[in-house]
Design a protein around this motif. Structure first.
Motif, PDB file in Angstrom:
ATOM      1  N   LEU A  87       5.439  -9.036  10.487  1.00  0.00           N
ATOM      2  CA  LEU A  87       5.865  -9.224   9.089  1.00  0.00           C
ATOM      3  C   LEU A  87       7.259  -9.191   9.084  1.00  0.00           C
ATOM      4  N   ASN A  88       7.782  -8.164   9.687  1.00  0.00           N
ATOM      5  CA  ASN A  88       9.447  -8.016   9.697  1.00  0.00           C
ATOM      6  C   ASN A  88       9.837  -9.486   9.845  1.00  0.00           C
ATOM      7  N   PHE A  89       9.392  -9.906  11.066  1.00  0.00           N
ATOM      8  CA  PHE A  89      10.056 -11.538  11.521  1.00  0.00           C
ATOM      9  C   PHE A  89       9.583 -12.514  10.314  1.00  0.00           C
ATOM     10  N   TYR A  90       8.505 -12.416   9.738  1.00  0.00           N
ATOM     11  CA  TYR A  90       8.190 -13.380   8.791  1.00  0.00           C
ATOM     12  C   TYR A  90       9.297 -13.463   7.606  1.00  0.00           C
ATOM     13  N   LEU A  91       8.936 -11.989   6.952  1.00  0.00           N
ATOM     14  CA  LEU A  91      10.101 -11.893   5.824  1.00  0.00           C
ATOM     15  C   LEU A  91      11.317 -12.033   5.875  1.00  0.00           C
ATOM     16  N   GLU A  92      11.891 -11.665   7.467  1.00  0.00           N
ATOM     17  CA  GLU A  92      13.406 -12.082   7.462  1.00  0.00           C
ATOM     18  C   GLU A  92      13.638 -13.427   7.474  1.00  0.00           C
ATOM     19  N   ASN A  93      12.761 -14.527   7.781  1.00  0.00           N
ATOM     20  CA  ASN A  93      12.913 -15.575   7.730  1.00  0.00           C
ATOM     21  C   ASN A  93      12.307 -16.382   6.400  1.00  0.00           C
ATOM     22  N   GLY A  94      12.290 -15.506   5.371  1.00  0.00           N
ATOM     23  CA  GLY A  94      12.087 -16.032   4.019  1.00  0.00           C
ATOM     24  C   GLY A  94      10.787 -16.195   3.716  1.00  0.00           C
ATOM     25  N   MET A  95       9.799 -16.163   4.645  1.00  0.00           N
ATOM     26  CA  MET A  95       8.357 -16.301   4.353  1.00  0.00           C
ATOM     27  C   MET A  95       7.687 -15.335   3.407  1.00  0.00           C
ATOM     28  N   THR A  96       6.612 -15.657   2.943  1.00  0.00           N
ATOM     29  CA  THR A  96       5.910 -14.898   1.721  1.00  0.00           C
ATOM     30  C   THR A  96       4.360 -14.414   2.540  1.00  0.00           C
TER      31      THR A  96
END
Length: 483
Positions: free
Chosen positions: A466-475
């Motif tokens: 989740l940290n990786f996804y959110l850092e890359n602008g994903m929801t």
């Protein structure tokens, strides 16, 4: 609320006791195996222990133990004390006199007269009766002639006594003066009968009267001519402090002997205890001609049969309970300290993103196939559809950090096909943490649906993803749970 990760409500994980008990009970096969294994191990230990005890007893009985003179004397004293205790216990148990109430002693007093006897024969005649009654002769005849008095002769003799009164000096002077004349003499004596109740005392007195009447003929032949008369008989209840003191002394003696014997045996060395235990059977069975080796063999057979079985059964039962508690303890520790996702409710409590529900892909019985809210494909599908419509999501990527099973893959494909008819494009990506080629497509999609597997997915892995996804602008559109 924990602010280290915006997608988490809290870092604390609560223990769901109901879920813990449910999952622990679902492992009943493993619990049974663990309990049987522990029962077998402890049962074997119990059998070995009982066998070792038997071997020690047999070897101790068959091996000549050398003791010093003082040690041997101590063992002999203990054996004598043991015999004395047994004899005293037997006496207190069987003696009618020791079982009487000394404060309500039922007795029958009979006054007899020996008359029409020459003065030179008076003492011999009177003492013949007193000796016959006092020293157990009357009790022996009574026990043999009557079926009512089948108790031991010595115990019956305690219930029958006889005595003469000691007269004062004026009476003796008068008797001596009369003795100078050629006259027949006379004497009197008392017979006291004690019974457990008044009826027994009266019945025994009647039987004693018959016995003395028959005995009178023998005395006439051996001691001299005379006549025996029963002058009077009186029944009554009296307090006998002498009997109370006698009973108290006997019981006190028994208690003191037991204490002394225990103290002596506790102070013995192992060699003395072995000799003492082996000497007791010899003392108790020597009169019957039994050999010590036979006694030891009987004891060993009893130990190997009954004793060994009881020991094995006891240890086996302990092993069963120990096995159950051991497995339950290990399972509880693994459950508490495990970082894996344990249930859907726990996932909802920790993370802020919506959890659309749980899909059962493993067949665990008919009871778990019943449909409930949020646990079917149709309900999960419509919840995802409504959430995407509300947020304006047209593309969605279902990401899993592990390899999906065939059933799980088919389930996601069905959901993707039905969402496609609603204008929502759902793609599935497996092993997303290692498949770097899929990251570009995932970033382009911008929205992801997290696939979590109960017992496989870890909170640490979910946090990193989740940290990786959110850092890359994903929801994060939400999560679906497989179990």
């Amino acid at each position: 609320m924990n602010r280290q990760y915006s997608f988490k409500r809290t870092e604390e994980t609560e223990i769901d006791l109901a879920d813990l008990m449910k999952k622990c009970c679902s492992k009943w096969k493993q619990i049974v195996v663990c309990a049987l294994a522990a029962a077998a191990v402890l049962g074997g230990l119990g059998w070995l222990k009982s066998r070792n005890v038997t071997d020690v007893q047999i070897s101790g009985a068959e091996t000549d133990v050398e003791l010093t003179q003082e040690e041997d004397r101590g063992v002999a004293d203990a054996v004598r004390l043991e015999k004395e205790i047994r004899a005293l216990e037997e006496y207190l148990e069987n003696s009618r006199l020791m079982q009487l109430d000394p404060y309500h002693k039922h007795r029958m007093m009979m006054l007899y007269s020996v008359c029409d006897v020459k003065r030179q024969d008076l003492a011999a005649v009177t003492e013949s009766y007193l000796n016959f009654i006092t020293n157990g002769g009357a009790a022996g005849v009574l026990a043999e002639s009557s079926g009512r008095w089948q108790t031991g002769r010595s115990y019956l003799a305690e219930m029958i006594t006889a005595y003469q009164k000691t007269y004062s000096t004026p009476y003796q002077i008068t008797a001596d003066a009369l003795a100078d004349k050629e006259m027949l003499a006379e004497s009197i004596f008392y017979v006291e009968i004690t019974g457990t109740d008044e009826k027994e005392a009266e019945a025994m007195a009647a039987d004693i009267q018959k016995v003395l009447k028959e005995y009178s003929d023998r005395v006439k032949k051996t001691a001299g001519s005379h006549r025996l008369r029963l002058l009077s008989s009186t029944a009554g209840t009296a307090v006998d402090f002498g009997l109370q003191t006698q009973q108290h002394d006997k019981r006190t003696q028994l208690s003191a002997n037991r204490i002394n014997l225990k103290a002596a045996v506790d102070a013995f060395s192992e060699e003395q205890k072995t000799v003492y235990q082996n000497t007791l059977p010899k003392e108790s069975t020597g009169s019957k001609g039994e050999d010590v080796s036979d006694s030891v063999e009987d004891q060993s057979d009893e130990m190997l049969s009954g004793g060994s079985y009881k020991s094995v059964l006891k240890y086996a039962l302990i092993g069963i309970f120990a096995g159950v508690f051991l497995y339950a303890g290990i399972f509880t520790c693994m459950y508490i300290f495990s970082d894996t996702v344990k249930n859907t409710e726990e996932l909802k409590r920790i993370y802020t993103f919506p959890v659309y529900g749980q899909i059962q892909t493993r067949s665990r019985g008919m009871s778990e196939r019943k449909e409930s809210y949020g646990n079917t494909e149709d309900q999960i599908l419509n919840r995802i559809r409504i959430a995407c419509k509300k947020q304006g999501i047209e593309k969605l990527c279902a990401v899993s950090d592990s390899q999906l099973t065939v059933t799980e893959r088919e389930c996601l494909n069905k959901i993707a096909a039905r969402l496609a008819s609603c204008g929502i494009d759902l793609s599935v990506t497996e092993n997303v943490s290692t498949d770097t080629d899929a990251w570009d497509g995932l970033v382009e999609t911008g929205n992801f649906l997290l696939i979590c597997k109960i017992g496989t997915a870890t909170y640490h892995g979910i946090d990193d993803a989740l940290n990786f996804y959110l850092e890359n602008g994903m929801t994060a559109a939400g999560a679906v749970v497989f179990c």
